[in-house]
Design an enzyme around this catalytic site. Structure first.
Site, PDB file in Angstrom:
ATOM      1  N   ASP A  13       0.810  -1.219   0.000  1.00 19.60           N
ATOM      2  CA  ASP A  13       0.000   0.000   0.000  1.00 19.60           C
ATOM      3  C   ASP A  13       0.848   1.275   0.000  1.00 19.60           C
ATOM      4  O   ASP A  13       0.434   2.319   0.489  1.00 19.60           O
ATOM      5  CB  ASP A  13      -0.992  -0.004   1.188  1.00 19.60           C
ATOM      6  CG  ASP A  13      -1.839  -1.251   1.165  1.00 19.60           C
ATOM      7  OD1 ASP A  13      -2.402  -1.554   0.107  1.00 19.60           O
ATOM      8  OD2 ASP A  13      -1.906  -1.947   2.197  1.00 19.60           O
ATOM      9  N   GLU A  14       2.015   1.181  -0.610  1.00 19.87           N
ATOM     10  CA  GLU A  14       2.890   2.357  -0.709  1.00 19.87           C
ATOM     11  C   GLU A  14       2.490   3.252  -1.886  1.00 19.87           C
ATOM     12  O   GLU A  14       3.007   4.363  -2.027  1.00 19.87           O
ATOM     13  CB  GLU A  14       4.354   1.930  -0.904  1.00 19.87           C
ATOM     14  CG  GLU A  14       4.967   1.135   0.243  1.00 19.87           C
ATOM     15  CD  GLU A  14       4.824  -0.367   0.034  1.00 19.87           C
ATOM     16  OE1 GLU A  14       4.087  -0.766  -0.904  1.00 19.87           O
ATOM     17  OE2 GLU A  14       5.421  -1.140   0.814  1.00 19.87           O
ATOM     18  N   GLY A  15       1.613   2.745  -2.753  1.00 16.21           N
ATOM     19  CA  GLY A  15       1.220   3.516  -3.937  1.00 16.21           C
ATOM     20  C   GLY A  15       1.825   2.948  -5.218  1.00 16.21           C
ATOM     21  O   GLY A  15       1.935   3.656  -6.224  1.00 16.21           O
ATOM     22  N   LYS A  16       2.183   1.661  -5.190  1.00 17.46           N
ATOM     23  CA  LYS A  16       2.829   1.042  -6.364  1.00 17.46           C
ATOM     24  C   LYS A  16       1.926   1.022  -7.591  1.00 17.46           C
ATOM     25  O   LYS A  16       2.383   1.209  -8.709  1.00 17.46           O
ATOM     26  CB  LYS A  16       3.234  -0.412  -6.055  1.00 17.46           C
ATOM     27  CG  LYS A  16       4.269  -0.558  -4.991  1.00 17.46           C
ATOM     28  CD  LYS A  16       4.560  -2.022  -4.710  1.00 17.46           C
ATOM     29  CE  LYS A  16       3.386  -2.770  -4.131  1.00 17.46           C
ATOM     30  NZ  LYS A  16       2.946  -2.348  -2.794  1.00 17.46           N
ATOM     31  N   ALA A  39      -3.605  -8.563  -3.071  1.00 15.98           N
ATOM     32  CA  ALA A  39      -3.198  -7.192  -3.386  1.00 15.98           C
ATOM     33  C   ALA A  39      -4.418  -6.365  -3.788  1.00 15.98           C
ATOM     34  O   ALA A  39      -5.371  -6.887  -4.330  1.00 15.98           O
ATOM     35  CB  ALA A  39      -2.196  -7.200  -4.535  1.00 15.98           C
ATOM     36  N   GLY A  40      -4.349  -5.074  -3.501  1.00 22.42           N
ATOM     37  CA  GLY A  40      -5.395  -4.160  -3.967  1.00 22.42           C
ATOM     38  C   GLY A  40      -4.728  -2.902  -4.426  1.00 22.42           C
ATOM     39  O   GLY A  40      -4.208  -2.133  -3.623  1.00 22.42           O
ATOM     40  N   HIS A  41      -4.657  -2.710  -5.733  1.00 28.58           N
ATOM     41  CA  HIS A  41      -4.013  -1.515  -6.266  1.00 28.58           C
ATOM     42  C   HIS A  41      -5.094  -0.552  -6.748  1.00 28.58           C
ATOM     43  O   HIS A  41      -5.893  -0.893  -7.600  1.00 28.58           O
ATOM     44  CB  HIS A  41      -3.057  -1.896  -7.401  1.00 28.58           C
ATOM     45  CG  HIS A  41      -1.824  -2.584  -6.889  1.00 28.58           C
ATOM     46  ND1 HIS A  41      -0.927  -3.233  -7.689  1.00 28.58           N
ATOM     47  CD2 HIS A  41      -1.342  -2.698  -5.638  1.00 28.58           C
ATOM     48  CE1 HIS A  41       0.053  -3.716  -6.943  1.00 28.58           C
ATOM     49  NE2 HIS A  41      -0.179  -3.411  -5.699  1.00 28.58           N
ATOM     50  N   GLN A 197       2.311  -6.144  -2.398  1.00 31.57           N
ATOM     51  CA  GLN A 197       2.796  -6.130  -1.009  1.00 31.57           C
ATOM     52  C   GLN A 197       4.138  -5.371  -0.941  1.00 31.57           C
ATOM     53  O   GLN A 197       4.413  -4.558  -1.806  1.00 31.57           O
ATOM     54  CB  GLN A 197       2.941  -7.560  -0.450  1.00 31.57           C
ATOM     55  CG  GLN A 197       1.595  -8.292  -0.292  1.00 31.57           C
ATOM     56  CD  GLN A 197       1.156  -9.045  -1.524  1.00 31.57           C
ATOM     57  OE1 GLN A 197       1.937  -9.665  -2.214  1.00 31.57           O
ATOM     58  NE2 GLN A 197      -0.134  -9.005  -1.815  1.00 31.57           N
ATOM     59  N   ASP A 306       1.479  14.619  -0.659  1.00 35.12           N
ATOM     60  CA  ASP A 306       0.345  15.534  -0.432  1.00 35.12           C
ATOM     61  C   ASP A 306      -0.407  15.152   0.845  1.00 35.12           C
ATOM     62  O   ASP A 306      -0.912  16.021   1.549  1.00 35.12           O
ATOM     63  CB  ASP A 306      -0.602  15.519  -1.639  1.00 35.12           C
ATOM     64  CG  ASP A 306      -1.033  14.094  -2.015  1.00 35.12           C
ATOM     65  OD1 ASP A 306      -0.172  13.193  -2.008  1.00 35.12           O
ATOM     66  OD2 ASP A 306      -2.228  13.896  -2.296  1.00 35.12           O
ATOM     67  N   SER A 361       5.352  11.222  -6.198  1.00 32.93           N
ATOM     68  CA  SER A 361       3.920  11.167  -6.504  1.00 32.93           C
ATOM     69  C   SER A 361       3.216  12.155  -5.578  1.00 32.93           C
ATOM     70  O   SER A 361       3.328  12.058  -4.363  1.00 32.93           O
ATOM     71  CB  SER A 361       3.415   9.737  -6.280  1.00 32.93           C
ATOM     72  OG  SER A 361       2.007   9.734  -6.268  1.00 32.93           O
ATOM     73  N   ASN A 362       2.514  13.122  -6.184  1.00 41.39           N
ATOM     74  CA  ASN A 362       1.948  14.212  -5.366  1.00 41.39           C
ATOM     75  C   ASN A 362       0.430  14.321  -5.456  1.00 41.39           C
ATOM     76  O   ASN A 362      -0.140  15.381  -5.285  1.00 41.39           O
ATOM     77  CB  ASN A 362       2.626  15.539  -5.723  1.00 41.39           C
ATOM     78  CG  ASN A 362       2.673  15.763  -7.227  1.00 41.39           C
ATOM     79  OD1 ASN A 362       2.012  15.046  -7.982  1.00 41.39           O
ATOM     80  ND2 ASN A 362       3.448  16.748  -7.663  1.00 41.39           N
TER      81      ASN A 362
END
Ligand code: IMP
Ligand code: MG
Length: 380
Positions: A13-16, A39-41, A197, A306, A361-362
Site C-alpha cells: 500500500d505504498e502507492g505502487k 493485493a489491492g491496487h 505487497q 500531499d 507522486s503528489n
C-alpha cells in the site's frame, strides 16, 4: 529498453499501483509477477473521481499497456472474471491486451476455506493466497494451463460451469508469459514489473512469520516472469513519508492517535481489498537502507507527499532515534524538487540511503507525478 521493477519498501500500500500505471504510459507491457487477489491496487484514471481497484490485473492496463499476469502469481478464477468485466465496463475491451500465464496457480474454494479457518494465526487477507502457494510448493496445485486443458480434478471444488466460463471468456488471453516478454524485450519494448505487497511481507526477507507467501523482492521478478537478471535496468523502491500496515504482527514507531486519524483520512488509508483500516507508523531509515540493499534499488519513488503536507509533527526513525522533520505545505507538493521543506526531506532521504529520489507522486490521479530526471520521465 528493459524492465523497470516497482517494489514496495514496507508492508504494501505504498502507492505502487498508481506509479505502475503512470510509468506504463510509454511501456509495452505492465506485469504482475507475484501475489494474487490479496493485493489491492487503487488507480484514478482520466480525471475520474471513481477509483478502480485492481487485484490481479496489472495497473498499467488502465494506461494502455498490455497487462501480463505472470507465472509467479496466484489467480482466483471467479474474481478474475469479475475484475475483467468491471475493467471492460470502464475501459472497453481489455482482453486483447491481457495475458494470463499458463503457469500461474489457481486459488480453489478449498484454499479460501483453509485461509479463513486458519487466518486468525497471522491475520491474512483470507483470499486463499497462502494455501495456494503451499499447494504449489507441495506439487499438488492446479495451474491455469490445467484449466485450459481440462485437467482439474473434483478435489479442486470449483463451481459447476466455472471452468467453461473461464475458457470461453479468458481462454484466448492465456499463454506463455515468458515467451511473450522475450519477444517484447528483444524488440526494445519497455516492461514494467509491478510488485504487490512490500519487502516486510517478503516470505524470506520480511518479518517472518507475519509475511505473505511469496517473495516481494527483486528476485521474484525473474522467477515470476521467466526473464533474466540482465533484463532489469531500473529497480525503484516505493515509499511514502510514513508507513502503513494491516494484519498481524506489530507496527514499530506507531504515530500518535490524532496524527494517525488525520493521516488515515487524508491518505484514504483503508485497504482496497479487505476494507481493513491501516495502522500508521513513522518511516524507519535503517529499514529503508536494508530494502535498498536487498533489492539493489536504483532509485526511490516517494509517494503520498500531499497526504503528509501541513502536519506540525512529522518524524523519521533511525536506529530507534526519532528525528523531527521540517513539515512542508501542500503548495510545495506541486514542485517538490524546487521547494524548501519537501526539497529538504527529499535530500535527507537521498543522503541517508545513498539513493536518489527519482520521482515524487503528489496526488492520487495517475499523472500526478514529478520526475527528477529524463531517465525516468521518458518512461511515463
Ligand atoms: P496473505 O498475503 O493474505 O496471506 O496475508 C499475509 C499478510 O500480508 C497479512 O498481514 C496481510 O495483511 C498482509 N498483506 C497481504 N497482501 C497485502 C497487501 O496487498 N497490502 C497490505 N498487506 C497485505
Ligand atoms: Mg493495497
Amino acid at each position: 529498453m528493459p524492465i523497470t521493477a516497482i517494489l514496495g519498501a514496507h508492508w504494501g500500500d505504498e502507492g505502487k499501483g498508481k506509479v505502475a500505471a503512470a510509468l506504463s504510459r510509454r511501456a509495452v507491457a505492465c506485469t504482475r509477477f507475484q501475489g494474487g487477489p490479496n493485493a489491492g491496487h487503487t488507480v484514478y484514471c482520466d480525471h475520474s473521481t471513481e477509483p478502480m481497484v485492481l487485484r490481479m490485473v496489472p495497473a498499467g492496463i488502465t494506461t494502455g499497456a498490455y497487462g501480463v499476469i505472470g507465472g509467479g502469481c496466484t489467480v482466483n478464477i471467479r474474481m478474475l472474471l469479475d475484475e475483467v468485466a468491471a475493467l471492460e465496463a470502464r475501459l472497453g475491451d481489455v482482453r486483447h491486451r491481457l495475458l494470463i500465464s499458463n503457469r500461474a496457480h489457481i486459488i480453489t474454494p478449498k484454499h479460501l476455506k483453509d485461509d479463513r479457518d486458519g487466518a486468525q494465526h497471522i491475520g491474512t487477507t483470507r483470499m486463499g493466497v497462502g494455501p495456494a502457494y503451499a499447494d504449489r510448493a507441495a506439487r499438488r496445485g492446479y495451474r491455469v494451463g490445467d484449466v485450459m486443458a481440462g485437467r482439474i480434478g473434483d478435489d479442486a471444488g470449483l463451481e459447476p460451469g466455472q471452468l467453461e466460463e473461464f475458457r470461453d471468456t479468458l481462454g484466448r488471453s492465456c499463454g506463455d508469459d515468458s515467451a511473450f516478454l522475450r519477444h517484447v524485450l528483444d524488440r526494445g519494448g519497455r516492461v514494467i514489473a509491478e510488485g504487490a505487497q512490500g519487502m516486510r511481507l517478503d516470505v524470506d526477507h520480511g518479518d517472518y512469520p507475519y509475511v505473505t507467501s511469496s517473495n516481494t523482492t527483486v528476485g521474484a521478478v525473474l522467477t515470476g516472469l521467466g526473464v533474466g537478471p540482465r533484463d532489469i535496468d531500473e529497480v525503484l523502491l516505493v515509499t511514502p513519508p510514513y508507513v502503513t500496515k494491516v494484519g498481524g504482527g506489530t507496527l514499530p514507531n506507531r504515530v500518535k492517535a490524532a496524527t494517525e486519524a488525520e493521516l488515515r483520512r487524508r491518505g484514504a488509508e483503508v485497504d482496497g481489498v479487505t476494507g481493513a483500516v491501516r495502522d500508521i507508523g513513522w518511516l524507519d531509515l535503517s529499514w529503508l537502507r536494508h530494502a535498498v540493499m536487498v533489492n539493489q534499488a536504483t532509485g526511490l519513488l516517494l509517494t503520498k507527499v500531499d497526504c503528509a503536507a501541513g502536519f506540525a509533527e512529522l518524524c523519521l526513525i533511525d536506529a530507534s532515534r526519532t528525528i523531527r522533520v521540517r513539515p512542508w505545505s501542500i503548495a510545495e507538493c506541486e514542485s517538490p524538487y524546487e521547494s524548501r521543506g519537501l526539497g529538504a526531506f527529499i535530500t535527507q532521504l537521498e543522503n541517508e540511503t545513498m539513493t536518489e529520489v527519482v520521482a515524487v507522486s503528489n496526488g492520487a490521479e495517475t499523472d500526478a507525478i514529478a520526475f527528477k530526471h529524463e531517465r525516468v520521465a521518458v518512461l511515463a
